[in-house]
Design an enzyme around this catalytic site. Structure first.
Site, short mmCIF file in Angstrom:
data_model
loop_
_atom_site.label_atom_id
_atom_site.label_comp_id
_atom_site.label_asym_id
_atom_site.label_seq_id
_atom_site.Cartn_x
_atom_site.Cartn_y
_atom_site.Cartn_z
N GLN A 165 1.19 -1.13 -0.35
CA GLN A 165 -0.03 0.06 0.18
C GLN A 165 1.23 1.45 0.24
O GLN A 165 1.42 1.72 1.30
CB GLN A 165 -0.80 0.28 1.69
CG GLN A 165 -1.97 -1.14 1.51
CD GLN A 165 -3.13 -1.59 0.36
OE1 GLN A 165 -3.29 -0.56 0.02
NE2 GLN A 165 -2.94 -2.77 -0.51
N ALA A 187 -11.37 3.12 3.65
CA ALA A 187 -10.72 1.47 3.47
C ALA A 187 -10.03 2.98 2.41
O ALA A 187 -9.97 3.73 1.75
CB ALA A 187 -11.40 0.38 2.45
N HIS A 188 -9.34 2.03 1.71
CA HIS A 188 -7.83 2.73 0.35
C HIS A 188 -8.71 3.37 -0.76
O HIS A 188 -10.19 2.94 -1.25
CB HIS A 188 -6.43 1.33 0.60
CG HIS A 188 -7.21 0.10 0.06
ND1 HIS A 188 -5.96 -1.04 -0.22
CD2 HIS A 188 -7.80 -0.41 0.13
CE1 HIS A 188 -6.54 -1.70 -0.38
NE2 HIS A 188 -8.61 -1.78 -0.65
N ASN A 189 -8.56 4.76 -0.96
CA ASN A 189 -8.59 4.49 -1.54
C ASN A 189 -10.10 5.66 -2.16
O ASN A 189 -10.62 5.44 -2.93
CB ASN A 189 -8.43 3.95 -3.20
CG ASN A 189 -6.55 3.82 -3.66
OD1 ASN A 189 -6.30 2.67 -3.49
ND2 ASN A 189 -6.42 4.45 -4.36
#
Lengths: 338, 338, 338
Positions: free
Chosen positions: A199, A240-242
């Site tokens: 990540q 969460a990511h993005n």
């Protein structure tokens, strides 16, 4: 402070004792003689009869049926907003400003530190961090390397920010929240085990954002997880990511937002709701509490239900389920009559 | 790094400029001229037309309708896996390795410390702890007494591990997670109050486990709470006392698993789902998001719904509820025609 | 300790070897020759045949079909309660008592510190705090200013308490929990942005409360958020501003309680349930797991469902939904027969 001073401050009209000394604000149920409270929500009208508050802020159109001569009244246009003004007044008189850098903190190489900052005890700041003027980092926080934090921010104790994240001005983060931890990215291998997907992105938090306690804001796999200007997050929220959260969106506690989902501006999301990944919520959407949002929403409005649907449809479905029994009876009757 | 070097590294076939300098990986929507991106999911095919990426990794069978001569293409068998390889490459070139024991940490009596470990500032380690080679404990973590941690682990800042817990090799725990806190055990007394049931068991975490931020892993009442080899936990997950999670199971954020429940191998559990206590989930079960699992699952497959059921049944039920209104109309018609 | 000593301690009747050495308590599935276990739940009766435990506590009325002469039996009135007594015995022999104030903590001005307290490493305590006798504050905790904590409390590592909160005697708070963070109060402005509503109230936690890990207990906007005597909270629970939780109520993990909601005495709330704001739950209410409570509950009893309803209604509704398909068939038949 005298009641008349408060009335003047709020541009209100006083009825009662202008010299009453007011020492604090209070809830209408529990306020005492030297406290001022307010009535805004009609559900609280009944407390007019029972409150022990010395003074009350009420709206110009509030009708008093049985006047009490032991309460001083301040009439204003919007009693709620006026009360908020008072809250701030009493709040500011209570907060004490801390400034300075503790001898018991560790700051890495090449820091850029603004003026009037506070860095508390047992704070660890990594290498190459930038901290803007008047920002306060309270005790036991950890900021890793190359983090950029704007002006007038407050990080309460035990906040963690991972490498390279960027945080704007006037950002408040409450205790236990974690910004920039790894997104949940794992590629399944043929033997059933997982290989971690690095990540390498960051988190960007714009100005005027407030983040509650014990939240988790994952860094992007690549690119940015972004919390835009004026967003307000309650406690225990998972981002969460993005994920992208648009300007002035407010999200209640324990909401979870899965990867790459994009939320528009001025949305409101109720507590414990969950949004699956890779969907888009348009601007001005209101999502109820405990709603599961599994599809994009392209029309502003209110959504509810275990599987989110427009609120009206959801209400209709609830009514229909309750009618199954009646249908059964009708069918049985029809069958018998045959 | 030149495009041709990347093509060679990935065993790919280059179409375009072999000498293009690639400085980073990027998302297809935002990548620039010196970045490389990829297309794997067909939903992203459309970005071929618009991307500013200098280079793209695509699969051998990807059909380009309108070729662009400003993009260098690297064709591979599996564009996603190839991109992951690249991610790792760029990630490793970015991470800096920390080693050493801070002067500002406290280590209790009789520690056994491996080689090349890192112990950060304001870390507290209790008595009798074992820490394996190359393990990193970042700032403000607390490890209580008699904890055993294997090799190559990374504990991000503000992790807490309670007494006696055992952690394997290659385990990563993100900030704010708590391992070994007391299970929720209270015996109700006749007067309605509760008496605490001592939680004297431990937590065992096997090799290659990753635990996200702000998770809670309770110690067992007696015996062990066990997280087996290769398990991946996202953020804010609750694992109650005496839970068992089988090898290579992956669990998304905000899931809660109640006491003594046993989950098999290679399961996948969607975000916010909840499992009641004392049930068993067999191997290879997929549970959707926000699912309430109140009974054991003995057959592998996919489960969904507010009360978990096989996914097909759940879909059918959703359709049926939508038909109630039509049934009502039919019944009314039948009644009238009688 | 000999088996006969345990039998005497529990006022039990021994059958078997009085001199058997017992070194620990164990789970019936995994206990060894020198461990003692118990059978209480009939689901565990089958383990009588297979257990390796050297001794077993069973109830007076437990019928042994195939007696084993390698197990020493201790018969008591209530095998579960007797086992709990033993657990405590072995637990107390294991815990080591820490006392003293670390040289690596920071304590602000004008503290009032009781006797026999423990303050761990890297603890930050603000100005004007009171800490009662025998209270333990473990490492990396932060207590802000003017906090009052009673006797015999235990705060595990990384707990944060904000200014002015009041905590009674015998209170345990597990790692990562935050007490007194700001409530989620924001007033929407005409341009869609939010203005923070100052949260000037406090949190009051009464005696004998236990709070799990990673919980968030918001301070009141004005007045108090109150957790009454004997309340037990599991992990990751969200308690919003001005919530009131009555005596001896027990709440399982990941529950969220929205602002100003009042919960009665002796309630039990299942994991992941959510309560909207401004409602009242009466005494002795049992709420299942993952229940959404959107209205006040005025009658004690059991409630369940995505939208909480009395448990019987909920069960009935589940059955009805399953019957829609049959109804469809009946209607079709009726239509055809017409």
């Amino acid at each position: 402070m005298k009641a008349i001073d408060i009335a003047n401050l709020l541009n209100g009209k006083l009825e009662g004792n202008p010299d009453l000394e007011i020492s604090n604000v209070g809830k209408i149920e529990t306020a005492g003689r030297n406290e001022i409270s307010f009535i805004s929500n009609p559900r609280y009208n009944k407390f007019y009869i029972t409150t022990n508050a010395g003074a009350l802020i009420i709206s110009n159109d509030f009708v008093i049926k049985n006047p009490r001569n032991d309460i001083t009244i301040i009439r204003v246009e919007d009693s709620y907003l006026s009360f908020l003004k008072l809250l701030e007044l009493f709040y500011n008189s209570k907060t004490d400003d801390v400034i300075g850098i503790s001898e018991n903190c560790i700051i890495g190489e090449n820091p850029e530190l603004g003026e009037n900052i506070y860095i508390g005890d047992f704070v660890k700041i990594g290498d190459g961090c930038f901290i803007g003027d008047s920002t306060k980092i309270h005790s036991n926080c950890t900021l890793s390397n190359k983090i950029c934090i704007g002006k007038n921010c407050t990080f309460f104790p035990n906040v963690v920010v991972y490498d390279n994240c960027i945080i704007g001005d006037n950002v408040t983060i409450h205790s236990g929240s974690v910004v920039g931890c790894d997104g949940f990215g794992n590629a399944r291998q043929k033997d059933g085990s997982y290989k971690k997907i690095p990540q390498i992105g960051i988190v960007v938090i714009e100005d005027n954002v407030e983040i509650g306690s014990n939240c988790s804001i994952d860094r992007a796999t690549i690119g940015e997880t972004k919390i835009c200007k004026g967003v307000k997050l309650d406690n225990q929220i998972q981002v969460a990511h993005n994920v992208y959260i648009g300007e002035n969106t407010a999200i209640a506690a324990q909401v979870g937002i899965a990867g790459s989902t994009k939320i528009g501006k001025r949305c409101m999301i109720g507590g414990q709701s969950g949004l699956v990944g890779h969907i888009t919520i348009c601007d001005d959407v209101i999502i109820g509490a405990s709603v599961g949002v599994s599809k994009s929403i392209t029309k502003s409005g209110m959504y509810s239900g275990y599987r989110s649907k427009p609120h009206k449809e959801d209400l209709k479905e609830q009514v229909l389920i309750k009618q199954i029994e009646k249908l059964k009876d009708q069918i049985n009757k029809l069958s018998r009559s045959e």
